[in-house]
Scaffold this motif. Structure first.
Motif, mmCIF file in Angstrom:
data_model
loop_
_atom_site.group_PDB
_atom_site.id
_atom_site.type_symbol
_atom_site.label_atom_id
_atom_site.label_comp_id
_atom_site.label_asym_id
_atom_site.label_seq_id
_atom_site.Cartn_x
_atom_site.Cartn_y
_atom_site.Cartn_z
ATOM 1 N N ILE A 138 0.382 1.068 6.392
ATOM 2 C CA ILE A 138 1.060 0.825 5.117
ATOM 3 C C ILE A 138 0.080 0.268 4.086
ATOM 4 C CG2 ILE A 138 2.805 -0.595 3.964
ATOM 5 C CD1 ILE A 138 4.472 -0.391 6.558
ATOM 6 N N CYS A 139 -0.755 -0.661 4.515
ATOM 7 C CA CYS A 139 -1.749 -1.246 3.606
ATOM 8 C C CYS A 139 -2.758 -0.197 3.148
ATOM 9 C CB CYS A 139 -2.474 -2.406 4.289
ATOM 10 S SG CYS A 139 -1.444 -3.865 4.581
ATOM 11 N N TYR A 166 -1.108 2.101 0.651
ATOM 12 C CA TYR A 166 -0.800 1.452 -0.632
ATOM 13 C C TYR A 166 -2.064 1.145 -1.437
ATOM 14 C CZ TYR A 166 1.209 -1.820 -4.006
ATOM 15 O OH TYR A 166 1.600 -2.443 -5.153
ATOM 16 N N PHE A 167 -3.119 0.707 -0.759
ATOM 17 C CA PHE A 167 -4.299 0.219 -1.476
ATOM 18 C C PHE A 167 -5.457 1.218 -1.529
ATOM 19 C CE2 PHE A 167 -2.325 -3.822 -0.049
ATOM 20 C CZ PHE A 167 -2.148 -4.411 -1.296
ATOM 21 N N TRP A 178 3.929 7.074 6.166
ATOM 22 C CA TRP A 178 4.063 5.886 5.317
ATOM 23 C C TRP A 178 3.677 6.188 3.874
ATOM 24 C CZ3 TRP A 178 7.226 2.574 6.875
ATOM 25 C CH2 TRP A 178 7.307 2.173 8.220
ATOM 26 N N LEU A 179 2.708 7.066 3.699
ATOM 27 C CA LEU A 179 2.318 7.454 2.353
ATOM 28 C C LEU A 179 3.469 8.156 1.640
ATOM 29 C CD1 LEU A 179 0.076 7.688 0.226
ATOM 30 C CD2 LEU A 179 -0.657 9.808 1.339
ATOM 31 N N ILE A 189 6.038 5.582 0.587
ATOM 32 C CA ILE A 189 5.610 4.855 -0.615
ATOM 33 C C ILE A 189 5.833 5.711 -1.856
ATOM 34 C CG2 ILE A 189 3.586 3.964 -1.845
ATOM 35 C CD1 ILE A 189 2.545 2.928 0.810
ATOM 36 N N GLY A 211 8.488 4.013 -4.101
ATOM 37 C CA GLY A 211 7.724 3.216 -5.062
ATOM 38 C C GLY A 211 8.311 3.222 -6.466
ATOM 39 N N MET A 257 7.483 0.021 -8.681
ATOM 40 C CA MET A 257 6.130 -0.304 -8.215
ATOM 41 C C MET A 257 5.861 -1.797 -8.273
ATOM 42 S SD MET A 257 5.079 2.512 -7.103
ATOM 43 C CE MET A 257 3.431 2.012 -6.654
ATOM 44 N N GLN A 296 5.197 -5.153 -6.691
ATOM 45 C CA GLN A 296 4.572 -5.465 -5.409
ATOM 46 C C GLN A 296 5.474 -6.314 -4.519
ATOM 47 O OE1 GLN A 296 0.633 -7.087 -5.760
ATOM 48 N NE2 GLN A 296 0.252 -7.022 -3.561
ATOM 49 N N ILE A 309 8.192 -4.145 -3.076
ATOM 50 C CA ILE A 309 7.641 -3.235 -2.074
ATOM 51 C C ILE A 309 7.393 -3.969 -0.763
ATOM 52 C CG2 ILE A 309 5.592 -1.881 -1.469
ATOM 53 C CD1 ILE A 309 5.444 -0.999 -4.379
ATOM 54 N N PHE A 345 9.274 -2.941 2.772
ATOM 55 C CA PHE A 345 8.600 -2.533 4.007
ATOM 56 C C PHE A 345 8.739 -3.585 5.106
ATOM 57 C CE2 PHE A 345 6.550 0.514 1.173
ATOM 58 C CZ PHE A 345 6.602 1.651 1.957
#
Length: 228
Positions: free
Chosen positions: A53-54, A57-58, A135-136, A139, A143, A148, A150, A153, A157
């Protein structure tokens, strides 16, 4: 916030019942090794999901694009899973011939390596690149609905994973009831079936690596993200 939580819980429930290597190994661990062992394994799975997930997201588009177009990642994960399944299956065959299955399994039930099970759960989930694509896609889908934001979100999750864990606990408790029927033959059958299932999922990953068309889920998810 409450609406976000209630929207996330059904997704966690659905995720818990998605067929895959993790699903079957979790049930096997619960039946043969017990509740605590299965929870340790499940925490490893959850950690891998958190990492994915991280990353989803990042990560930069360049990294996501390289993952999308790199079949070697699928082939690598498939080979590991296939090899693990083959070795496990051969080991069960060898143990059955030596007639030591019952004694060895009884020891496993009493004394477990919880850290090893945690690592095993993380490993089995992390080698499947398709989980990152899943997971992408989530999002991308939720999202915009969460603006969006944070914090929203994170709550969403966290609720998904919370629902996943609660559902898995229920599965573990139900599967644990089967321990009363453990015999030498039943233990051997369970472990052999799981080994075959791991080999099948390993082959599926290999096919995804060799056939780019089979990776449409990951590709479409990333292409949608690039258009946002």
């Amino acid at each position: 916030m409450i609406d976000d939580i209630f929207a996330a819980l059904p997704l966690g429930f659905m995720l818990s019942f998605m067929p895959g290597a993790v699903f079957f190994v979790l049930l096997e661990t619960s039946v043969i090794k017990g509740f605590r062992a299965a929870i340790a394994f499940d925490f490893g799975v959850l950690l891998a999901d958190i990492v994915f997930i991280c990353i989803a997201y990042f990560s930069s588009y360049r990294l996501l694009q390289s993952i999308k177009d790199e079949p070697a990642l699928f082939i690598f994960g498939g080979l590991i899973l296939l090899t693990y399944g083959i070795i496990s299956f051969i080991k069960q065959k060898r143990d059955s011939k030596k007639e030591k299955v019952l004694k060895s399994e009884s020891k496993d039930i009493i004394k477990n390596n919880y850290f090893g099970l945690f690592v095993k759960g993380f490993f089995l989930n992390f080698i499947n690149v398709g989980v990152l694509g899943f997971w992408l896609a989530i999002i991308i889908a939720v999202g915009p609905k969460l603006d969006m934001d944070q914090s929203r979100i994170v709550i969403f999750f966290a609720s998904v994973l919370g629902g996943y864990l609660l559902t898995d606990i229920g599965k573990i408790l139900l599967a644990k009831q089967l321990r009363k029927r453990l015999t030498k033959t039943n233990i051997l059958k369970i472990k052999q079936v799981i080994s075959v299932i791991l080999m099948i999922f390993g082959i599926v990953l290999l096919m995804q690596g060799w056939s780019p068309s089979d990776r449409e889920f990951v590709n479409s998810a990333i292409e949608t993200l690039e258009k946002e």
